[in-house]
Design a protein around this motif. Structure first.
Motif, PDB file in Angstrom:
ATOM      1  N   ASN A  61     -34.347  30.085  36.191  1.00 47.91           N
ATOM      2  CA  ASN A  61     -34.089  29.134  35.122  1.00 47.91           C
ATOM      3  C   ASN A  61     -34.780  27.798  35.406  1.00 47.91           C
ATOM      4  OD1 ASN A  61     -32.655  28.250  32.683  1.00 47.91           O
ATOM      5  ND2 ASN A  61     -31.532  26.929  34.094  1.00 47.91           N
ATOM      6  N   LYS A  65     -37.709  26.090  33.159  1.00 45.27           N
ATOM      7  CA  LYS A  65     -37.630  24.745  32.585  1.00 45.27           C
ATOM      8  C   LYS A  65     -38.851  23.923  32.969  1.00 45.27           C
ATOM      9  CE  LYS A  65     -34.670  20.678  32.176  1.00 45.27           C
ATOM     10  NZ  LYS A  65     -33.387  20.039  32.570  1.00 45.27           N
ATOM     11  N   THR A  68     -41.651  24.992  30.810  1.00 49.38           N
ATOM     12  CA  THR A  68     -41.464  24.500  29.444  1.00 49.38           C
ATOM     13  C   THR A  68     -41.802  23.018  29.346  1.00 49.38           C
ATOM     14  OG1 THR A  68     -39.728  26.142  29.076  1.00 49.38           O
ATOM     15  CG2 THR A  68     -39.816  24.288  27.559  1.00 49.38           C
ATOM     16  N   SER A 552     -33.400  21.608  25.430  1.00 53.77           N
ATOM     17  CA  SER A 552     -32.955  22.164  24.152  1.00 53.77           C
ATOM     18  C   SER A 552     -33.748  23.406  23.747  1.00 53.77           C
ATOM     19  CB  SER A 552     -33.073  21.109  23.047  1.00 53.77           C
ATOM     20  OG  SER A 552     -34.418  20.712  22.879  1.00 53.77           O
ATOM     21  N   SER A 553     -34.771  23.766  24.542  1.00 56.31           N
ATOM     22  CA  SER A 553     -35.588  24.945  24.243  1.00 56.31           C
ATOM     23  C   SER A 553     -35.183  26.110  25.136  1.00 56.31           C
ATOM     24  CB  SER A 553     -37.071  24.628  24.451  1.00 56.31           C
ATOM     25  OG  SER A 553     -37.482  23.525  23.684  1.00 56.31           O
ATOM     26  N   GLN A 554     -35.613  27.293  24.760  1.00 57.10           N
ATOM     27  CA  GLN A 554     -35.408  28.464  25.604  1.00 57.10           C
ATOM     28  C   GLN A 554     -36.448  28.424  26.727  1.00 57.10           C
ATOM     29  OE1 GLN A 554     -35.533  32.063  23.369  1.00 57.10           O
ATOM     30  NE2 GLN A 554     -33.653  31.634  22.225  1.00 57.10           N
ATOM     31  N   CYS A 555     -35.963  28.158  27.934  1.00 53.96           N
ATOM     32  CA  CYS A 555     -36.867  27.961  29.072  1.00 53.96           C
ATOM     33  C   CYS A 555     -37.290  29.300  29.658  1.00 53.96           C
ATOM     34  CB  CYS A 555     -36.201  27.079  30.129  1.00 53.96           C
ATOM     35  SG  CYS A 555     -35.783  25.437  29.519  1.00 53.96           S
ATOM     36  N   GLN A 556     -38.177  29.966  28.977  1.00 56.90           N
ATOM     37  CA  GLN A 556     -38.689  31.253  29.439  1.00 56.90           C
ATOM     38  C   GLN A 556     -40.116  31.089  29.929  1.00 56.90           C
ATOM     39  OE1 GLN A 556     -38.354  33.736  26.024  1.00 56.90           O
ATOM     40  NE2 GLN A 556     -36.135  33.911  26.136  1.00 56.90           N
TER      41      GLN A 556
END
Length: 559
Positions: A61, A65, A68, A552-556
């Motif tokens: 994770n 992040k 991202t 606030s984003s999907q940290c992929q």
């Protein structure tokens, strides 16, 4: 039956070998005395085991992040430089290629390259990143608008590459400490007509949608277009008729007026001949190649001629300066190529007129450049104009005495002709300078009403001084924000209002230059929302909150 009995017999022994976890944990702690070094070590070991187990989930994770956040930063750089959304993939590819050379000797090269590959920079991802950052910047702007004491607006309209009319609006906000900030407020597409009523209705829709506090509005600066300045149905007239607007000032852009003053020069015969000569060389590919080869052979400082267009502020001055500097090479080339003969190139009076026009347009260009730029205080702009008017009066007096110290091209031309300044018809050129001065006096009346106020606010403790010719670039109300609101409310309010004024529509002009790069023929299908997002990021001084956006984003990781 025997099997069943043997299973039951073995059951208790298996159970006793692997007791349930609560009983096992209780037995472990019972074996370790409380408040001992052994128990402390055991607790530390258990905590480290727990952290290791949790890191299995948190490490991916954290890396996601970071990737991202990096993608937001790269997307912002692309938007700042007005690049295409799909250029994110090019940046990533270049980054990976560079990593092989830069980090070849690093022990953790594999980890570095993997981190680069994890960045999400596909076309769709960069598009979403720009949309998110534009919304974040817009929210910062709205907070500043709510916090500012007052603001002014500048309006200008132009068409993009697909002939959609775009209304550009910039805002200048002044805050309690008297500092000002200029930002792009919005760019509004006008799908149909561009009449004053259309501009007014489109802008009012924006005001209602975004709840713009018009009661803080001080002035509007315009470019002088008929749809804006029409007395009855123009945008300004409709604003003054509307109850939503307070009593506002409106000004015609100083730079536009200065450029129009330069057009008063009665030198059409000079410009027409110069334009014909340049177009005869530049219009045909062969002639242009031959002329450039001729310039290389002669060792000229420049390698080509410039074309002229009226819509560019500095075009006339640059065109004439280049033409004058290459005039000997132009004469030789026309003779060698057997072009149409131009008798004016051997006419001493025409050549003097050309030199004068070159000198005076260079002076006008210097003033134009002085008026351009962001964060220009209106006092300093008016000061520059008034100083130039004084300079024109000085030039007029010197031309009456045939003093050419301010006209280097005319001096050089007289020397080539073997003449001295006493043989010059100074009255011919003094008349031209006087016509420019009269046009300056006639046009710059919009700002006459604020000159007394500006003079007092610049130097409140001096009497009988023409401050507008002596204002310094540092005049930004550093004194007036120190006054107490309770004792001097009106003076502070006047200082706020004066600081908020726009002097020109330079920011709108610059924004349209950005727009032509962003929405080019290669990106002509760009939507209005994406154009707004890219233009906001390219011109804004705000920095998006990368960490907030990444959270606030999907940290992929990139796939």
């Amino acid at each position: 039956m025997v099997t069943f009995l043997s299973t039951q017999t073995q059951g208790p022994s298996v159970s006793s070998a692997k007791p349930a976890w609560p009983y096992q944990r209780r037995a472990i702690w019972n074996d370790i005395p409380a408040k001992t070094l052994l128990r402390s070590r055991k607790v530390r070991d258990l905590k480290s085991q727990l952290a290791a187990q949790q890191s299995v989930f948190t490490r991916p994770n954290t890396k996601g992040k970071a990737a991202t956040t990096a993608s937001y930063r790269v997307s912002h750089v692309l938007a700042k430089h007005k690049k295409s959304f799909k250029d994110g993939e090019v940046v990533k590819e270049a980054f990976i290629e560079a990593a092989d050379a830069l980090f070849g000797e690093f022990k953790n090269k594999t980890e570095i390259v993997t981190a680069i590959k994890d960045m999400q920079l596909s076309r769709n991802t960069v598009t979403r990143r720009c949309e998110g950052m534009a919304e974040d910047v817009e929210s910062q702007l709205k907070n500043d608008i709510d916090a500012c004491e007052c603001f002014s607006l500048q309006f200008e309209e132009s068409t993009d590459v697909v002939d959609v009319a775009q209304l550009c609006v910039f805002i200048r906000m002044v805050f309690e400490d008297m500092h000002a900030k200029e930002e792009l407020l919005t760019i509004l597409p006008l799908k149909g007509h561009t009449r004053g009523v259309d501009i007014f209705s489109t802008f009012m829709d924006f005001v209602k949608k975004n709840k713009l506090p018009l009661f803080k509005l001080i002035s509007i600066t315009i470019d002088g277009a008929p749809a804006i300045v029409g007395r009855t149905n123009g945008f300004i007239a409709l604003c003054k008729q509307s109850e939503s607007f307070p009593d506002i000032l409106n000004y015609h852009c100083i730079i536009h007026q200065q450029a129009l003053c330069g057009k008063i020069l009665n030198m059409k015969e000079v410009m027409d001949v110069a334009m014909k000569i340049v177009c005869s060389v530049r219009a045909r590919s062969l002639q242009r190649r031959l002329f450039r080869a001729h310039l290389e052979e002669t060792g000229a400082e420049h390698i080509d001629l410039l074309l002229h267009t009226d819509v560019r502020w500095l075009s006339t001055g640059k065109f004439l300066a280049r033409f004058t500097e290459l005039l000997p090479e132009i004469k030789d080339f026309l003779k060698l190529s057997k072009h149409t003969e131009y008798a004016q190139l051997e006419d001493s009076q025409w050549l003097l007129d050309l030199s004068f026009l070159t000198d005076i347009t260079e002076m006008l260009n210097d003033l134009n450049l002085e008026l351009q730029g962001q964060d220009k205080h209106v006092i300093n702009m008016i000061s520059s104009v008034n100083t130039f008017k004084s300079k024109l009066q000085l030039l007029s007096n010197r031309l009456q005495r045939c003093d050419l110290r301010n006209f280097p091209h005319m001096q050089a031309e007289l020397q080539r002709q073997g003449k001295n300044s006493a043989q010059l018809d100074g009255a011919r050129y003094e008349k031209q300078v006087q016509s420019i001065l009269s046009e300056f006096e006639r046009r710059f009346t919009d700002f006459a009403s604020i000159e007394p106020v500006a003079s007092y606010l610049c130097y409140p403790f001096l009497e009988d001084i023409d401050v507008l010719q002596k204002a310094t670039p540092g005049t930004k109300g550093d004194f007036w924000h120190l006054l107490l609101e309770q004792k001097y409310p009106n003076l502070r309010r006047r200082a706020f209002n004066l600081t908020a004024l726009f002097g020109s529509t330079y920011l709108c002009e610059a924004a349209f230059s950005h727009m032509k790069i962003i929405k080019s023929k290669y990106r002509s299908t760009m939507t209005d929302d994406h154009l707004m997002a890219c233009l906001r990021l390219a011109t804004s001084s705000y920095c998006p909150d990368y960490e907030k956006l990444a959270s606030s984003s999907q940290c992929q990781r990139s796939h």
